[in-house]
Each structure stands twice: as C-alpha cells, then as structure tokens.
Design a protein around this motif. Structure first.
Motif, short mmCIF file in Angstrom:
data_model
loop_
_atom_site.label_atom_id
_atom_site.label_comp_id
_atom_site.label_asym_id
_atom_site.label_seq_id
_atom_site.Cartn_x
_atom_site.Cartn_y
_atom_site.Cartn_z
N UNK A 131 -6.80 -2.33 0.79
CA UNK A 131 -5.92 -2.20 1.88
C UNK A 131 -4.42 -1.42 1.48
N UNK A 132 -4.09 -1.74 0.13
CA UNK A 132 -3.14 -0.79 -0.41
C UNK A 132 -3.38 0.44 -0.68
N UNK A 133 -4.46 0.87 -1.24
CA UNK A 133 -4.96 2.10 -1.30
C UNK A 133 -5.30 3.09 0.02
N UNK A 134 -5.65 2.32 0.89
CA UNK A 134 -5.92 2.93 2.36
C UNK A 134 -4.67 3.28 2.71
N UNK A 135 -3.62 2.56 2.77
CA UNK A 135 -2.13 2.65 3.21
C UNK A 135 -1.30 3.10 2.59
N UNK A 136 -1.65 3.74 1.24
CA UNK A 136 -0.94 4.43 0.29
C UNK A 136 0.42 3.62 -0.11
N UNK A 137 0.22 2.25 -0.42
CA UNK A 137 1.23 1.67 -0.58
C UNK A 137 1.84 1.89 -2.25
N UNK A 138 2.95 2.19 -2.52
CA UNK A 138 3.49 2.68 -3.71
C UNK A 138 3.41 1.53 -4.74
N UNK A 139 3.36 1.95 -5.90
CA UNK A 139 3.16 0.91 -6.97
C UNK A 139 4.15 -0.08 -7.30
N UNK A 140 5.73 0.36 -6.78
CA UNK A 140 6.42 -0.61 -6.94
C UNK A 140 6.53 -1.66 -5.81
N UNK A 141 5.91 -1.24 -4.60
CA UNK A 141 5.81 -2.07 -3.29
C UNK A 141 4.64 -3.16 -3.78
N UNK A 142 3.54 -2.72 -4.41
CA UNK A 142 2.47 -3.49 -4.71
C UNK A 142 2.94 -4.56 -6.05
N UNK A 143 3.62 -4.14 -6.78
CA UNK A 143 4.31 -4.92 -7.94
C UNK A 143 5.13 -6.07 -7.04
#
Length: 251
Positions: free
Chosen positions: A153-165
């Motif tokens: 889902x994070x890849x689909x919505x292009x979630x930034x690395x900082x937000x993923x962390x």
C-alpha cells in the motif's frame, strides 16, 4: 480476571516463602557460612553495605555501564534494522557479524576485551557485544514480519521513506521493545557485572563480588545477589508502568 490476578500474587508470595524457608533450613543443616549463610547474616551484610559511604556509587556505576551499553546497542539495532529493511545490502552485511557475535562465549569476550581495552571499558564492551545481536535480530524479524499488504500500500500511494519509518517501522519497534525491555536489560546488567568481576573497575557490583569472593565472605556475595534481584524487580515494575503509559498514548 481480578480473582485470577490475586491468586497469582498469592501463589507467587507463597513460593517465595517456601524457597526462603528452604534456604534457611539448608543453612541451618549445613551449618557452614562459607557454603550457605543464614538469612539473618545476609540481611546484616546488606545493612552494612548500605551504611558504607560508597555503596550507592558502586550500584550507580554498574547501572550507568548497563544503561550506556544497552542504549548504544538499541540505537545501533534500530538503525541497522531499519536500514536492512529498506536496503537489503545492510541485511546481508550484518548476517555474518550477527552470527559470529551470537556464537562467542561471554567469558571469551571478557578476556578479549581485557586484552584490547582497559578494565573500565571492558564491562561496556561486553554488555554491548552480548545484547546487540539479540536486539538487532528481534527488531529485524519484527520488521520483516510486517504485513506485506501494508508495504504494498505504501508503494501504491508513494509514501515517503520518512513517513514509512515514522508511521510503520517505529511503532512496530516500540511495541517489540516494550515486550522485551526487562529481560534484555536484566541480561545486560548481569553481563556487565560479569565483566566487572573480571575487569575489576574501581567502582562496580562485580568488583565488590570479586572482593567478597577473595575474602571467602559468602554472605557478602549473597547480599549483592539480593541487591541485584531487588534492582531487577524494580525494573519490572518500571517496565509495567511504561507499558501501560504507552498503550494509553497509543489509544
């Protein structure tokens, strides 16, 4: 649930009474203070320890070494665990180091640390070397086991690395850390004390235990063991309080 909780506490209390009674009975039967001192002797020794002006400095020194070793190991574990999750290169880089660290016996690490470092740094190094692979492997495994659908889902919505962390990795690490804090910190505390026994820094619980051993003062060794147990129990209480606070904050 409340009845079960009270029953558990009563059973635990009765178990403690049983083993204390067994200890006292064994001391009376053996009747040799070098092997097993009586409870009264240990209590008097504990009083004597705390009446000495430098006793708190001894405990604080060991606690400081433990805390520093643990915090450094935790920081490196989090950083390398997250890097291994984001960049597979770091995961494979750490594999042989982690395996090697877990296979080295504690006493061998103590001896090598005494060769490479001075006696004051040995407890730090040993504490870090023992607890780091445990924390790193736990954090890495928890990150790997994150639901793949969330990662997709994070890849689909292009979630930034900082937000993923910040939104995914850190919460997973936080809840894992709260579940293993007491056991891993207590292990670090014991390992640091073992390093102090052999390294003999000026202040430290391990140094005091070694002095008591040289003087054949078994009641002194038992007294320090009781103090270590009390510190571990206080850590358990602190851990429960922190866990409840974090769970309330998470809600």
């Amino acid at each position: 649930m409340m009845k079960y909780s009270w029953k558990s506490k009563i059973y635990t209390f009765l178990s403690c009474i049983f083993f204390i009674g067994l200890w006292q009975a064994s001391a009376i039967i053996i009747n040799n203070d070098i092997y097993i001192p009586r409870i009264g002797q240990v209590i008097e020794t504990i009083k004597g320890i705390f009446n000495e002006p430098g006793s708190f400095r001894v405990i604080i020194s060991s606690f400081y070494r433990t805390t520093l070793s643990y915090v450094l190991a935790l920081v490196f574990s989090i950083v390398l665990g997250v890097l291994g999750m984001v960049y597979p290169f770091f995961k494979y880089l750490m594999e042989p180091i982690n395996s090697f660290s877990k296979t080295i016996p504690t006493m061998v690490l103590v001896v090598l640390s005494l060769v490479w470092f001075d006696k004051d740094k040995t407890p730090f190094v040993v504490g870090f070397a023992i607890i780091f692979p445990i924390l790193y492997e736990g954090i890495r495994n928890n990150l790997i086991n994150i639901d793949k659908k969330i990662i997709d889902m994070t890849k689909i919505y292009e979630v930034s690395l900082i937000d993923k962390i910040r939104k995914i990795y850190i919460p997973v690490i936080k809840f894992y850390f709260m579940s293993i804090f007491v056991s891993t910190f207590s292990l670090t505390f014991k390992v640091v004390i073992a390093g102090e026994v052999y390294g003999q820094p000026k202040f430290g619980i391990g140094s005091q235990i070694q002095i008591e051993k040289v003087n054949f003062n078994t009641s002194g060794i038992f007294a320090w063991i009781v103090i270590i147990v009390i510190i571990s129990l206080l850590l358990e209480i602190l851990n429960k309080a922190l866990r409840q606070k974090i769970y309330r904050w998470a809600k």
